[in-house]
Scaffold this motif. Structure first.
Motif, short mmCIF file in Angstrom:
data_model
loop_
_atom_site.label_atom_id
_atom_site.label_comp_id
_atom_site.label_asym_id
_atom_site.label_seq_id
_atom_site.Cartn_x
_atom_site.Cartn_y
_atom_site.Cartn_z
N SER A 214 0.82 -1.22 0.00
CA SER A 214 0.00 0.00 0.00
C SER A 214 0.85 1.27 0.00
N GLY A 215 2.17 1.12 -0.17
CA GLY A 215 3.06 2.26 -0.14
C GLY A 215 3.16 2.96 -1.48
N PRO A 216 3.99 4.00 -1.56
CA PRO A 216 4.13 4.77 -2.80
C PRO A 216 4.55 3.93 -4.00
N SER A 217 5.40 2.93 -3.77
CA SER A 217 5.93 2.16 -4.90
C SER A 217 4.88 1.29 -5.58
N THR A 218 3.70 1.15 -4.97
CA THR A 218 2.64 0.35 -5.59
C THR A 218 1.82 1.17 -6.58
N GLU A 219 2.07 2.48 -6.65
CA GLU A 219 1.36 3.35 -7.58
C GLU A 219 2.17 3.53 -8.86
N PRO A 220 1.60 3.26 -10.04
CA PRO A 220 2.35 3.40 -11.30
C PRO A 220 2.98 4.77 -11.48
N ALA A 221 2.28 5.83 -11.04
CA ALA A 221 2.79 7.18 -11.23
C ALA A 221 4.09 7.41 -10.46
N PHE A 222 4.30 6.65 -9.37
CA PHE A 222 5.50 6.83 -8.56
C PHE A 222 6.76 6.59 -9.38
N PRO B 182 11.56 11.21 -9.44
CA PRO B 182 12.98 11.00 -9.09
C PRO B 182 13.18 10.06 -7.89
N GLU B 183 12.19 10.03 -6.96
CA GLU B 183 12.32 9.18 -5.77
C GLU B 183 12.41 7.70 -6.14
N ALA B 184 11.87 7.34 -7.32
CA ALA B 184 11.91 5.93 -7.73
C ALA B 184 13.35 5.44 -7.89
N LEU B 185 14.27 6.36 -8.23
CA LEU B 185 15.66 5.97 -8.41
C LEU B 185 16.28 5.44 -7.11
N TRP B 186 15.81 5.95 -5.96
CA TRP B 186 16.34 5.48 -4.68
C TRP B 186 16.01 4.00 -4.47
#
Length: 296
Positions: free
Chosen positions: A197-205, A209-213
């Motif tokens: 249910s966190g941010p990484s489960t959303e396609p838009a995430f 830039p945070e996805a690179l972490w």
């Protein structure tokens, strides 16, 4: 001499990177520990597969299929290392870096105990002294805090049992790690797709830039391991054993000086017992090596 220098530099890089992990995981503070571990398993599996294309290990897959028991052991070791990661990340992001460092100080002494209990190895007298001093440090924390240092013990036990299992499944380090992450991959994907249910489960995430972490979890996991494996080819394993204390020492220094964790007198005394045990253990190892070198 050049190979020895290369080995020291690679080992130093390994343990400094591991010691700097708190800064990386603190940067992922917006994610839960479960979310970080699931993404770490996914990206480690991907980058591990790519690494195998460059660092070839001929015949490792056929050898693994010829010994199904090793595959079962790698499944168990994969679950153990995932649990170790989970506890470590949770500890870092919840202000328990000092206790995490304590776990990795205790780790070699737990290895000694497992060698005695599981592999039927006999302890030398000074090894008994080292283990008893470490037990005294844990007991002191139990008396002063009224509770076991469960984070330290869980990290030390899980990593020690992990190492023992990998010893029972003689697979090269990189293929072994890659297989472990591949075996964890279905669990990680099921968690992300069905329970995450966190941010990484959303396609838009994944367009931010945070996805690179999170993507960096793959190389952040693999690079120090590859440095470690390379260093092991150039240095005596005992030297690597002594240098491994760089990582928990950095954890302790950063916990107190950078992240402001309290390090009261009772904790200092517990660490003193652990450090004394490590000093005895290191002296005993050095003495044995010196004795072996002097033999004709």
């Amino acid at each position: 001499m050049g190979d020895l220098r290369k080995g020291y530099l690679l080992a130093l890089a390994t343990f400094v990177i591991w010691g700097l992990f708190p800064f990386y995981f603190k940067a992922l503070g917006q994610f839960s520990a479960l979310e970080i571990i699931a993404q770490r398993a996914i990206w480690s599996a991907l980058f591990g597969a790519l690494a195998l294309l460059f660092w070839r290990h001929p015949g490792w897959w056929r050898e693994l299929l010829a010994h199904p028991r090793r595959l079962a052991v790698l499944t168990l070791s994969g679950l153990l290392i995932a649990g170790n990661w989970l506890i470590y990340v949770w500890a870092i992001n919840n202000g328990h870096i000092i206790e995490a460092s304590l776990g990795y100080y205790i780790n070699p002494l737990v290895n000694i105990l497992l060698g005695m209990l599981v592999l039927r190895e006999r302890l030398r007298p000074l090894q008994w002294v080292a283990v008893l001093l470490a037990a005294g440090g844990v007991g002191l924390q139990l008396m002063t805090l009224g509770q076991l240092p469960w984070i330290a013990l869980a990290l030390a036990l899980s990593f020690s049992v992990y190492g023992l299992l990998r010893k029972m499944a003689p697979v090269a380090a990189l293929p072994g790690l890659v297989v472990e992450t591949w075996l964890l991959l279905p669990i990680a994907l099921v968690w992300v797709l069905l329970f995450g249910s966190g941010p990484s489960t959303e396609p838009a995430f994944w367009q931010t830039p945070e996805a690179l972490w999170l993507i960096a979890a793959g190389p952040v996991t693999l690079i120090p391991l590859l440095c470690f494996n390379s260093a092991a080819r150039y240095l005596p394993y005992s030297t690597l054993g002594f240098m491994q204390y760089i990582a928990p020492t950095l954890l302790l220094v950063f916990a107190v000086l950078v992240f402001g964790e309290a390090f009261p007198a009772d904790k200092q005394m517990a660490f003193f017992f652990i450090w004394s045990g490590l000093a005895v253990y290191s002296y005993d190892t050095w003495r044995l090596l010196r004795k072996n070198r002097s033999k004709p």
